[in-house]
Enzyme design. Structure first.
Site, PDB file in Angstrom:
ATOM      1  N   ALA A  65     113.314  37.311  74.604  1.00 17.81           N
ATOM      2  CA  ALA A  65     111.650  37.280  75.325  1.00 17.81           C
ATOM      3  C   ALA A  65     111.080  37.167  75.680  1.00 17.81           C
ATOM      4  O   ALA A  65     110.332  36.865  74.536  1.00 17.81           O
ATOM      5  CB  ALA A  65     111.825  39.334  76.118  1.00 17.81           C
ATOM      6  N   GLY A 109     115.807  38.908  72.829  1.00 16.32           N
ATOM      7  CA  GLY A 109     116.558  38.740  73.919  1.00 16.32           C
ATOM      8  C   GLY A 109     117.682  37.377  73.851  1.00 16.32           C
ATOM      9  O   GLY A 109     118.943  37.692  74.633  1.00 16.32           O
TER      10      GLY A 109
HETATM   11  N1  CAA Z   1     107.991  33.789  73.413  1.00 18.96           N
HETATM   12  C1  CAA Z   1     106.834  33.162  74.120  1.00 18.96           C
HETATM   13  N2  CAA Z   1     107.010  31.890  74.003  1.00 18.96           N
HETATM   14  C2  CAA Z   1     107.624  31.414  72.639  1.00 18.96           C
HETATM   15  C3  CAA Z   1     108.599  32.407  72.303  1.00 18.96           C
HETATM   16  C4  CAA Z   1     108.728  33.722  73.129  1.00 18.96           C
HETATM   17  N3  CAA Z   1     109.993  34.472  72.633  1.00 18.96           N
HETATM   18  N4  CAA Z   1     109.402  32.129  71.262  1.00 18.96           N
HETATM   19  C5  CAA Z   1     108.499  30.707  70.697  1.00 18.96           C
HETATM   20  N5  CAA Z   1     107.673  30.006  71.449  1.00 18.96           N
HETATM   21  C6  CAA Z   1     106.914  28.976  72.399  1.00 18.96           C
HETATM   22  C7  CAA Z   1     105.278  29.847  70.616  1.00 18.96           C
HETATM   23  O1  CAA Z   1     104.695  30.095  71.551  1.00 18.96           O
HETATM   24  C8  CAA Z   1     105.375  27.746  71.023  1.00 18.96           C
HETATM   25  O2  CAA Z   1     104.395  27.591  72.160  1.00 18.96           O
HETATM   26  P1  CAA Z   1     103.194  26.750  71.920  1.00 18.96           P
HETATM   27  O3  CAA Z   1     103.624  25.229  71.398  1.00 18.96           O
HETATM   28  O4  CAA Z   1     102.714  26.953  73.243  1.00 18.96           O
HETATM   29  O5  CAA Z   1     102.365  26.962  70.651  1.00 18.96           O
HETATM   30  C9  CAA Z   1     106.661  27.230  71.145  1.00 18.96           C
HETATM   31  O6  CAA Z   1     107.533  28.319  72.219  1.00 18.96           O
HETATM   32  C10 CAA Z   1     107.293  26.208  69.954  1.00 18.96           C
HETATM   33  O7  CAA Z   1     107.428  27.643  68.621  1.00 18.96           O
HETATM   34  P2  CAA Z   1     107.005  27.325  67.604  1.00 18.96           P
HETATM   35  O8  CAA Z   1     106.082  26.140  67.296  1.00 18.96           O
HETATM   36  O9  CAA Z   1     106.711  28.865  66.735  1.00 18.96           O
HETATM   37  O10 CAA Z   1     108.264  26.736  66.570  1.00 18.96           O
HETATM   38  P3  CAA Z   1     109.152  26.881  65.123  1.00 18.96           P
HETATM   39  O11 CAA Z   1     110.478  26.519  65.976  1.00 18.96           O
HETATM   40  O12 CAA Z   1     108.022  26.555  65.013  1.00 18.96           O
HETATM   41  O13 CAA Z   1     109.664  28.527  65.472  1.00 18.96           O
HETATM   42  C11 CAA Z   1     110.839  30.490  66.256  1.00 18.96           C
HETATM   43  C12 CAA Z   1     110.881  28.372  65.937  1.00 18.96           C
HETATM   44  C13 CAA Z   1     111.296  30.944  64.844  1.00 18.96           C
HETATM   45  C14 CAA Z   1     112.201  30.619  67.146  1.00 18.96           C
HETATM   46  C15 CAA Z   1     109.934  30.946  66.787  1.00 18.96           C
HETATM   47  O14 CAA Z   1     109.289  30.247  68.102  1.00 18.96           O
HETATM   48  C16 CAA Z   1     109.875  32.755  66.418  1.00 18.96           C
HETATM   49  O15 CAA Z   1     109.833  33.023  65.533  1.00 18.96           O
HETATM   50  N6  CAA Z   1     109.388  33.160  68.147  1.00 18.96           N
HETATM   51  C17 CAA Z   1     109.904  34.531  68.114  1.00 18.96           C
HETATM   52  C18 CAA Z   1     110.593  35.376  68.303  1.00 18.96           C
HETATM   53  C19 CAA Z   1     110.980  36.423  68.879  1.00 18.96           C
HETATM   54  O16 CAA Z   1     110.284  36.899  68.212  1.00 18.96           O
HETATM   55  N7  CAA Z   1     112.092  36.723  69.532  1.00 18.96           N
HETATM   56  C20 CAA Z   1     111.896  38.304  69.783  1.00 18.96           C
HETATM   57  C21 CAA Z   1     111.224  38.004  70.985  1.00 18.96           C
HETATM   58  S1  CAA Z   1     110.708  40.118  71.404  1.00 18.96           S
HETATM   59  C22 CAA Z   1     112.989  40.436  72.228  1.00 18.96           C
HETATM   60  O17 CAA Z   1     113.129  39.627  72.707  1.00 18.96           O
HETATM   61  C23 CAA Z   1     112.541  41.232  72.971  1.00 18.96           C
HETATM   62  C24 CAA Z   1     114.590  42.528  73.320  1.00 18.96           C
HETATM   63  O18 CAA Z   1     114.607  42.262  73.698  1.00 18.96           O
HETATM   64  C25 CAA Z   1     114.176  41.870  75.615  1.00 18.96           C
END
Ligand code: CAA
Length: 258
Positions: A65, A109
């Site tokens: 999400a 998500g």
């Molecule tokens: N929401 C919004 N933006 C996100 C995102 C997310 N879930 N995941 C990644 N992005 C964005 C980052 O903010 C970044 O944006 P900027 O370039 O503007 O800074 C861009 O995507 C690239 O991400 P990273 O620089 O972090 O890329 P990475 O290769 O270093 O890492 C990753 C990749 C491990 C997937 C890392 O992005 C990450 O941990 N993302 C979040 C994962 C997460 O926590 N997901 C759960 C969300 S909550 C949820 O889903 C609730 C539910 O059940 C409904």
């Protein structure tokens, strides 16, 4: 509806939806989920389509999400707005099969979305996880319920509580994904599976999806009874007579989806 966050294509009788917010690793915001629901329901109603695929990019199916969109929500925003259920569960209304073709990250998500599909084909670089705990929240779209059913309570607890990611091979061993294929073959293999499904009798395909899903919602006796009713119903189709006749006459069947 004009799509900004997904790409929608048809390949013969297969509808392909590509999640397309590359700068945010396909983070699932409201706009994207509205578009996805709209596209899925449109394919479901399209008589030319027999199966659907949801996919993402090579780096991310979906990283969850959209954290930026929800970071400032308070309880009332989430509760009154019915976040996330309101536009995430259209996929559960789709009666034709939906395959998730997953490369890269399927987190939070994103992982939950794959589990709402009928089955998952994973590229060898796929990574699945429910890392919400690191954000001090929890899976909000079925992850705590579907993951234990898919991979056992122990593994689901491990993933949800430690936030560790599971690679494609572990996901296949655990039963989350149906097959793992090389990254460069992901779409070819998934399209082949979808095309095979789309060549079958559509009403019978829908009955089988319905029956298998019923196994999650009922006890064994009731589920077997439900299956029996659908099995009997298949004898009311033109395609059942054609399928069995074609087998006996040693020729390909010509299904008419009726
Ligand atoms: N929401 C919004 N933006 C996100 C995102 C997310 N879930 N995941 C990644 N992005 C964005 C980052 O903010 C970044 O944006 P900027 O370039 O503007 O800074 C861009 O995507 C690239 O991400 P990273 O620089 O972090 O890329 P990475 O290769 O270093 O890492 C990753 C990749 C491990 C997937 C890392 O992005 C990450 O941990 N993302 C979040 C994962 C997460 O926590 N997901 C759960 C969300 S909550 C949820 O889903 C609730 C539910 O059940 C409904």
């Amino acid at each position: 509806m004009e799509y900004q966050n997904i790409i929608v294509e048809t390949k013969d009788k297969v509808g392909v939806i590509t999640l397309n917010r590359p700068k945010a690793l396909n983070a699932l915001n409201d706009q994207l989920m509205d578009e996805l629901g709209h596209a899925l329901l449109a394919f479901d109603q399209n008589d030319e389509i027999g199966c659907m695929i949801i996919t993402g990019s090579e780096k991310a199916f979906a990283a969850g999400a959209d954290i930026a969109a929800m970071a400032d929500y308070n309880y009332m925003d989430a509760y009154k707005g019915n976040y996330v259920t309101k536009n995430w569960e259209h996929i559960l209304r789709v009666r034709k099969p939906v395959i998730a073709a997953v490369a890269g990250y399927a987190l939070g998500g994103g992982c939950e979305l794959t589990m709402m599909c009928d089955f998952i084909i994973a590229a060898d670089n796929a990574k699945f996880g429910q890392p919400e705990i690191k954000l001090a929240t929890l899976p909000g779209c079925g992850g705590t319920q579907r993951l234990p059913r898919a991979i056992s309570k122990s593994k689901a607890m491990d993933l949800c509580l430690t936030a560790r990611l599971m690679d494609a091979n572990e996901a296949e061993r655990a039963g989350l994904v149906s097959r793992v294929v090389p990254l460069d073959k992901l779409m070819e293999e998934t399209l082949a599976a979808a095309t095979t499904i789309a060549s079958m009798s559509l009403p019978v395909v829908m009955m089988i999806k319905d029956a298998v899903n019923r196994s999650f919602e009922s006890g064994l006796t009731e589920g077997v009874h439900y299956e029996r009713r659908l099995f009997h119903a298949s004898f009311g189709t033109h395609d059942q007579r054609e399928g069995m006749k074609a087998f006996l006459e040693k020729r390909p069947a010509n299904f008419q989806n009726k």
